[in-house]
Design a protein around this motif. Structure first.
Motif, PDB file in Angstrom:
ATOM      1  N   GLY A   1      49.541  44.941  49.172  1.00  0.00           N
ATOM      2  CA  GLY A   1      48.190  45.609  50.059  1.00  0.00           C
ATOM      3  C   GLY A   1      47.205  45.332  48.812  1.00  0.00           C
ATOM      4  O   GLY A   1      47.339  45.146  47.713  1.00  0.00           O
ATOM      5  N   LEU A   2      45.857  45.175  49.462  1.00  0.00           N
ATOM      6  CA  LEU A   2      44.680  44.901  48.406  1.00  0.00           C
ATOM      7  C   LEU A   2      43.509  45.638  49.244  1.00  0.00           C
ATOM      8  O   LEU A   2      43.384  45.753  50.474  1.00  0.00           O
ATOM      9  CB  LEU A   2      44.611  43.530  48.445  1.00  0.00           C
ATOM     10  N   SER A   3      42.591  46.212  48.248  1.00  0.00           N
ATOM     11  CA  SER A   3      41.389  46.950  48.746  1.00  0.00           C
ATOM     12  C   SER A   3      40.362  46.617  47.917  1.00  0.00           C
ATOM     13  O   SER A   3      40.693  46.659  46.663  1.00  0.00           O
ATOM     14  CB  SER A   3      41.747  48.228  49.149  1.00  0.00           C
ATOM     15  N   TYR A   4      39.269  46.511  48.301  1.00  0.00           N
ATOM     16  CA  TYR A   4      37.994  46.723  47.272  1.00  0.00           C
ATOM     17  C   TYR A   4      36.969  47.757  48.077  1.00  0.00           C
ATOM     18  O   TYR A   4      36.826  47.685  49.233  1.00  0.00           O
ATOM     19  CB  TYR A   4      37.109  45.307  47.529  1.00  0.00           C
ATOM     20  N   ARG A   5      36.484  48.570  47.427  1.00  0.00           N
ATOM     21  CA  ARG A   5      35.671  49.887  47.869  1.00  0.00           C
ATOM     22  C   ARG A   5      34.294  49.436  47.704  1.00  0.00           C
ATOM     23  O   ARG A   5      33.945  49.052  46.477  1.00  0.00           O
ATOM     24  CB  ARG A   5      35.838  51.136  47.169  1.00  0.00           C
TER      25      ARG A   5
ATOM     26  N   ASP B   1      37.954  37.756  52.233  1.00  0.00           N
ATOM     27  CA  ASP B   1      38.900  36.860  52.248  1.00  0.00           C
ATOM     28  C   ASP B   1      40.475  37.369  51.392  1.00  0.00           C
ATOM     29  O   ASP B   1      41.674  37.068  52.298  1.00  0.00           O
ATOM     30  CB  ASP B   1      38.732  35.450  51.768  1.00  0.00           C
ATOM     31  N   ALA B   2      40.177  37.903  50.515  1.00  0.00           N
ATOM     32  CA  ALA B   2      41.372  38.287  49.575  1.00  0.00           C
ATOM     33  C   ALA B   2      42.164  39.208  50.287  1.00  0.00           C
ATOM     34  O   ALA B   2      43.149  39.253  50.396  1.00  0.00           O
ATOM     35  CB  ALA B   2      41.230  38.760  48.327  1.00  0.00           C
ATOM     36  N   ILE B   3      41.531  40.384  50.931  1.00  0.00           N
ATOM     37  CA  ILE B   3      42.177  41.308  51.500  1.00  0.00           C
ATOM     38  C   ILE B   3      42.789  41.075  53.002  1.00  0.00           C
ATOM     39  O   ILE B   3      43.855  41.298  53.280  1.00  0.00           O
ATOM     40  CB  ILE B   3      40.957  42.342  52.103  1.00  0.00           C
TER      41      ILE B   3
ATOM     42  N   GLN C   1      29.228  43.694  48.878  1.00  0.00           N
ATOM     43  CA  GLN C   1      30.440  42.953  48.649  1.00  0.00           C
ATOM     44  C   GLN C   1      30.387  41.699  48.721  1.00  0.00           C
ATOM     45  O   GLN C   1      29.579  41.118  49.372  1.00  0.00           O
ATOM     46  CB  GLN C   1      31.668  43.516  49.697  1.00  0.00           C
ATOM     47  N   ASP C   2      31.212  40.961  47.869  1.00  0.00           N
ATOM     48  CA  ASP C   2      31.431  39.529  47.816  1.00  0.00           C
ATOM     49  C   ASP C   2      32.238  39.169  48.910  1.00  0.00           C
ATOM     50  O   ASP C   2      33.474  39.732  49.395  1.00  0.00           O
ATOM     51  CB  ASP C   2      31.921  39.196  46.716  1.00  0.00           C
ATOM     52  N   ILE C   3      32.037  38.100  49.734  1.00  0.00           N
ATOM     53  CA  ILE C   3      32.831  37.664  51.066  1.00  0.00           C
ATOM     54  C   ILE C   3      34.310  37.197  50.667  1.00  0.00           C
ATOM     55  O   ILE C   3      35.105  37.303  51.159  1.00  0.00           O
ATOM     56  CB  ILE C   3      32.132  36.670  51.627  1.00  0.00           C
ATOM     57  N   ALA C   4      34.208  36.850  49.344  1.00  0.00           N
ATOM     58  CA  ALA C   4      35.709  36.507  48.634  1.00  0.00           C
ATOM     59  C   ALA C   4      36.444  37.675  48.723  1.00  0.00           C
ATOM     60  O   ALA C   4      37.735  37.416  48.748  1.00  0.00           O
ATOM     61  CB  ALA C   4      35.510  36.027  47.386  1.00  0.00           C
TER      62      ALA C   4
ATOM     63  N   VAL D   1      35.145  48.996  54.882  1.00  0.00           N
ATOM     64  CA  VAL D   1      35.115  48.341  56.116  1.00  0.00           C
ATOM     65  C   VAL D   1      36.091  47.355  56.225  1.00  0.00           C
ATOM     66  O   VAL D   1      36.916  47.218  57.179  1.00  0.00           O
ATOM     67  CB  VAL D   1      33.736  47.745  56.453  1.00  0.00           C
ATOM     68  N   ALA D   2      35.959  46.408  55.512  1.00  0.00           N
ATOM     69  CA  ALA D   2      37.037  45.191  55.374  1.00  0.00           C
ATOM     70  C   ALA D   2      38.547  45.648  55.409  1.00  0.00           C
ATOM     71  O   ALA D   2      39.170  45.376  55.814  1.00  0.00           O
ATOM     72  CB  ALA D   2      36.719  44.422  54.146  1.00  0.00           C
TER      73      ALA D   2
END
Length: 321
Positions: free
Chosen positions: A153-157, A169-171, A163-166, A211-212
């Motif tokens: 799993g991966l997350s960015y807060r 994509d990674a999530i 946030q970067d669209i990249a 959100v992502a």
């Protein structure tokens, strides 16, 4: 019929019904044992093969060690060593090696095993290499996996507009496409063992700034529902685990070993425990996990609860039993 004959006949009927009752209780106990978790101290795994796709994060490492302690032959994916092809340098790999050394020191039969292998669910080549590695470690005559547990799993807060669209994509590449790649790659293994695919679904209490990540969890939930119907004819079960009130940072944070103050040295107690933080799942959650993995007819989803109190400044001992 005289009174003595009637008494003898009655005693015979009582004995017959007692035997029948005892047999019924025995059968019910056998059915319950085959469809539920075993008692503490037993070995419900029985050496069955289980793949935990990522043990680089705390939830994956805890699940891998727990199932190995419960008698499963656990294959633990380590992404940190994937680039070199040898998962030897990460904290998780050192914890796994310490577990292996401790098990070797025990007297008597040990049914569980913990095997580290390089695995990245976003790389097709490593997924297929993992198939070959697992097959080489299976006992002669076996060619199946009892369960594949997706802990990658991966997350960015952060706010969506910042946030970067990249990051999105990674999530999606890891959390969603990685689940689909894993299901496709190990479908044959699961079919051979009438096994199960276990995914992490939606966590309760969606919050702003994720959100992502939240979108990816709902996507996994929907994919699991569709896969359940698609794989059912092949005898493969699909189960989702839902974690309430737990942040993705807590789930996917890398484990940290306790160090001796001022020395910076790794402190691994070989007397029966490994000290690292954090431990995500409570004892109750681990019991629910046992049910999801061992029961003959699992439910579609199970709710897990995290540790009630998690203090990152303290280290928690994971007892090896």
């Amino acid at each position: 019929m005289d009174e003595q004959t009637a008494l003898v006949l009655a005693l015979q009927l009582v004995a017959l019904f007692s035997i029948a009752g005892a047999l019924l209780v025995y059968l019910l106990c056998k059915i319950r044992a085959s469809n539920g978790p075993e008692a503490p101290g037993s070995s419900p795994g029985g050496g069955k093969a289980v793949l935990v796709t990522c043990a680089d994060n705390c939830v994956g490492l805890q699940i891998a060690i727990h199932l190995a302690n419960r008698g499963f032959r656990v294959f633990a994916g380590l992404k940190d060593g994937a680039s070199s092809g040898s998962p030897d340098d990460s904290v998780s790999s050192r914890i796994i090696r310490a577990w292996q050394k401790y098990r070797e020191s025990l007297v008597g039969p040990c049914h569980g095993a913990l095997v580290a292998l390089p695995l990245d669910v976003t790389r097709e080549d490593l997924l297929h290499e993992a198939v070959d590695i697992i097959r080489a470690h299976l006992p002669a005559g076996e060619d199946g996996i009892w369960a594949v547990i997706n802990t990658s799993g991966l997350s960015y807060r952060g706010r969506l507009d910042q946030q970067d669209i990249a990051h999105w994509d990674a999530i999606l590449k890891t959390n969603v496409v990685g689940v689909l790649r894993t299901a496709r790659t190990f479908q044959g293994f699961l079919r051979s063992a009438s096994g199960r695919l276990v995914n992490f679904g939606v966590s309760h209490g969606d919050e702003a700034g994720l959100v992502a990540y939240t979108a990816s969890r709902y996507a996994v939930e929907g994919a699991s529902n569709a896969l359940r119907k698609e794989l059912e004819p092949a005898g493969i079960k699909v189960v989702t685990l839902n974690l309430a009130r737990v942040t993705p940072e807590m789930m996917f944070v890398s484990p940290r070993l306790k160090t001796n103050e001022g020395e910076g040295e790794i402190s691994v107690d070989m007397g029966g425990c490994i000290e690292y933080q954090p431990v995500v799942l409570s004892k109750h959650s681990l019991r629910v996990l046992d049910v999801a993995v061992t029961t003959g007819t699992p439910k579609q989803s199970y709710d897990l609860t995290p540790m009630k109190q998690w203090k990152p400044v303290h280290f928690i001992k994971s007892i090896i039993v």
